[in-house]
Design a protein around this motif. Sequence first.
Motif, PDB file in Angstrom:
ATOM      1  N   LEU A  69      34.519  49.485  39.788  1.00 38.27           N
ATOM      2  CA  LEU A  69      35.939  49.165  39.939  1.00 38.27           C
ATOM      3  C   LEU A  69      36.213  47.732  39.496  1.00 38.27           C
ATOM      4  N   PHE A  70      37.431  47.480  39.010  1.00 36.91           N
ATOM      5  CA  PHE A  70      37.825  46.132  38.601  1.00 36.91           C
ATOM      6  C   PHE A  70      38.181  45.321  39.836  1.00 36.91           C
ATOM      7  N   VAL A  71      37.612  44.120  39.949  1.00 35.62           N
ATOM      8  CA  VAL A  71      37.830  43.237  41.097  1.00 35.62           C
ATOM      9  C   VAL A  71      38.429  41.928  40.579  1.00 35.62           C
ATOM     10  N   LEU A  72      39.530  41.505  41.159  1.00 36.90           N
ATOM     11  CA  LEU A  72      40.171  40.257  40.741  1.00 36.90           C
ATOM     12  C   LEU A  72      39.333  39.053  41.149  1.00 36.90           C
ATOM     13  N   SER A  73      39.300  38.055  40.283  1.00 39.50           N
ATOM     14  CA  SER A  73      38.539  36.839  40.576  1.00 39.50           C
ATOM     15  C   SER A  73      39.378  35.881  41.427  1.00 39.50           C
ATOM     16  N   ALA A  74      38.689  34.987  42.116  1.00 37.38           N
ATOM     17  CA  ALA A  74      39.377  33.971  42.920  1.00 37.38           C
ATOM     18  C   ALA A  74      40.217  33.064  42.032  1.00 37.38           C
ATOM     19  N   GLY A  75      39.751  32.811  40.820  1.00 36.98           N
ATOM     20  CA  GLY A  75      40.519  31.981  39.889  1.00 36.98           C
ATOM     21  C   GLY A  75      41.860  32.614  39.553  1.00 36.98           C
ATOM     22  N   PHE A  76      41.852  33.903  39.246  1.00 38.60           N
ATOM     23  CA  PHE A  76      43.095  34.615  38.957  1.00 38.60           C
ATOM     24  C   PHE A  76      44.019  34.582  40.168  1.00 38.60           C
ATOM     25  N   LEU A  77      43.463  34.876  41.341  1.00 34.41           N
ATOM     26  CA  LEU A  77      44.270  34.911  42.560  1.00 34.41           C
ATOM     27  C   LEU A  77      44.836  33.536  42.890  1.00 34.41           C
ATOM     28  N   ALA A  78      44.070  32.478  42.656  1.00 32.56           N
ATOM     29  CA  ALA A  78      44.562  31.116  42.907  1.00 32.56           C
ATOM     30  C   ALA A  78      45.679  30.760  41.930  1.00 32.56           C
ATOM     31  N   ARG A  79      45.528  31.140  40.670  1.00 29.63           N
ATOM     32  CA  ARG A  79      46.570  30.858  39.670  1.00 29.63           C
ATOM     33  C   ARG A  79      47.862  31.601  39.993  1.00 29.63           C
ATOM     34  N   ARG A  80      47.738  32.759  40.619  1.00 33.72           N
ATOM     35  CA  ARG A  80      48.917  33.528  40.994  1.00 33.72           C
ATOM     36  C   ARG A  80      49.752  32.756  42.015  1.00 33.72           C
ATOM     37  N   GLY A  81      49.095  31.982  42.869  1.00 34.61           N
ATOM     38  CA  GLY A  81      49.793  31.078  43.778  1.00 34.61           C
ATOM     39  C   GLY A  81      50.202  31.638  45.120  1.00 34.61           C
ATOM     40  N   THR A  82      49.905  32.912  45.366  1.00 38.61           N
ATOM     41  CA  THR A  82      50.286  33.506  46.639  1.00 38.61           C
ATOM     42  C   THR A  82      49.218  34.496  47.101  1.00 38.61           C
ATOM     43  N   CYS A  83      49.227  34.763  48.385  1.00 41.66           N
ATOM     44  CA  CYS A  83      48.345  35.783  48.955  1.00 41.66           C
ATOM     45  C   CYS A  83      49.150  37.071  49.097  1.00 41.66           C
ATOM     46  N   CYS A  84      48.592  38.170  48.613  1.00 41.55           N
ATOM     47  CA  CYS A  84      49.301  39.454  48.700  1.00 41.55           C
ATOM     48  C   CYS A  84      49.036  40.159  50.030  1.00 41.55           C
ATOM     49  N   GLY A  85      48.016  39.716  50.771  1.00 39.47           N
ATOM     50  CA  GLY A  85      47.714  40.309  52.063  1.00 39.47           C
ATOM     51  C   GLY A  85      46.990  41.638  51.994  1.00 39.47           C
ATOM     52  N   ARG A  86      46.420  41.968  50.847  1.00 40.13           N
ATOM     53  CA  ARG A  86      45.768  43.266  50.691  1.00 40.13           C
ATOM     54  C   ARG A  86      44.258  43.225  50.902  1.00 40.13           C
ATOM     55  N   GLY A  87      43.718  42.090  51.289  1.00 40.66           N
ATOM     56  CA  GLY A  87      42.292  42.015  51.597  1.00 40.66           C
ATOM     57  C   GLY A  87      41.386  41.866  50.391  1.00 40.66           C
ATOM     58  N   CYS A  88      41.834  41.183  49.369  1.00 42.51           N
ATOM     59  CA  CYS A  88      41.038  40.999  48.154  1.00 42.51           C
ATOM     60  C   CYS A  88      39.687  40.358  48.478  1.00 42.51           C
ATOM     61  N   ARG A  89      38.647  40.845  47.827  1.00 46.26           N
ATOM     62  CA  ARG A  89      37.279  40.367  48.060  1.00 46.26           C
ATOM     63  C   ARG A  89      37.155  38.866  47.845  1.00 46.26           C
ATOM     64  N   HIS A  90      37.797  38.331  46.821  1.00 46.03           N
ATOM     65  CA  HIS A  90      37.660  36.921  46.484  1.00 46.03           C
ATOM     66  C   HIS A  90      38.916  36.113  46.790  1.00 46.03           C
ATOM     67  N   CYS A  91      39.684  36.556  47.784  1.00 45.87           N
ATOM     68  CA  CYS A  91      40.930  35.845  48.127  1.00 45.87           C
ATOM     69  C   CYS A  91      40.635  34.380  48.412  1.00 45.87           C
ATOM     70  N   PRO A  92      41.257  33.476  47.650  1.00 45.12           N
ATOM     71  CA  PRO A  92      41.009  32.047  47.865  1.00 45.12           C
ATOM     72  C   PRO A  92      41.835  31.447  48.989  1.00 45.12           C
ATOM     73  N   TYR A  93      42.643  32.281  49.653  1.00 39.31           N
ATOM     74  CA  TYR A  93      43.518  31.794  50.716  1.00 39.31           C
ATOM     75  C   TYR A  93      42.987  32.048  52.115  1.00 39.31           C
ATOM     76  N   VAL A  94      41.977  32.883  52.265  1.00 42.60           N
ATOM     77  CA  VAL A  94      41.431  33.205  53.581  1.00 42.60           C
ATOM     78  C   VAL A  94      40.757  31.960  54.144  1.00 42.60           C
ATOM     79  N   ALA A  95      41.248  31.470  55.273  1.00 38.21           N
ATOM     80  CA  ALA A  95      40.705  30.255  55.888  1.00 38.21           C
ATOM     81  C   ALA A  95      39.370  30.541  56.579  1.00 38.21           C
ATOM     82  N   ASP A  96      38.520  29.551  56.550  1.00 38.44           N
ATOM     83  CA  ASP A  96      37.213  29.664  57.214  1.00 38.44           C
ATOM     84  C   ASP A  96      37.339  29.519  58.709  1.00 38.44           C
TER      85      ASP A  96
END
Length: 80
Positions: free
Chosen positions: A53-80
């Motif tokens: 399956l195609f998985v979005l990269s953290a770089g792409f998700l960061a460039r998008r500028g928002t979190c979609c809330g769908r649980g992306c594997r590489h979500c750069p917005y999930v706080a530690d």
Amino acid sequence: MGVERRPLADRPLAEPHPSRLSPEHPDRERILAAHTAALDAGEAGYLDPGSGLFVLSAGFLARRGTCCGRGCRHCPYVAD
């Protein structure tokens, strides 16, 4: 589900949050290698080595500028 604006998490884009990719995941090293290659090439994502399956990269998700809330594997917005 609405779009949520929030700052990027305080970790490198190459390192997914453990709740999204467990340190014990059997394909973790292959997944991280594919993700790093996508980041280095500036690609939107990569094919998951296990499922194909195609998985979005953290770089792409960061460039998008928002979190979609769908649980992306590489979500750069999930706080530690």
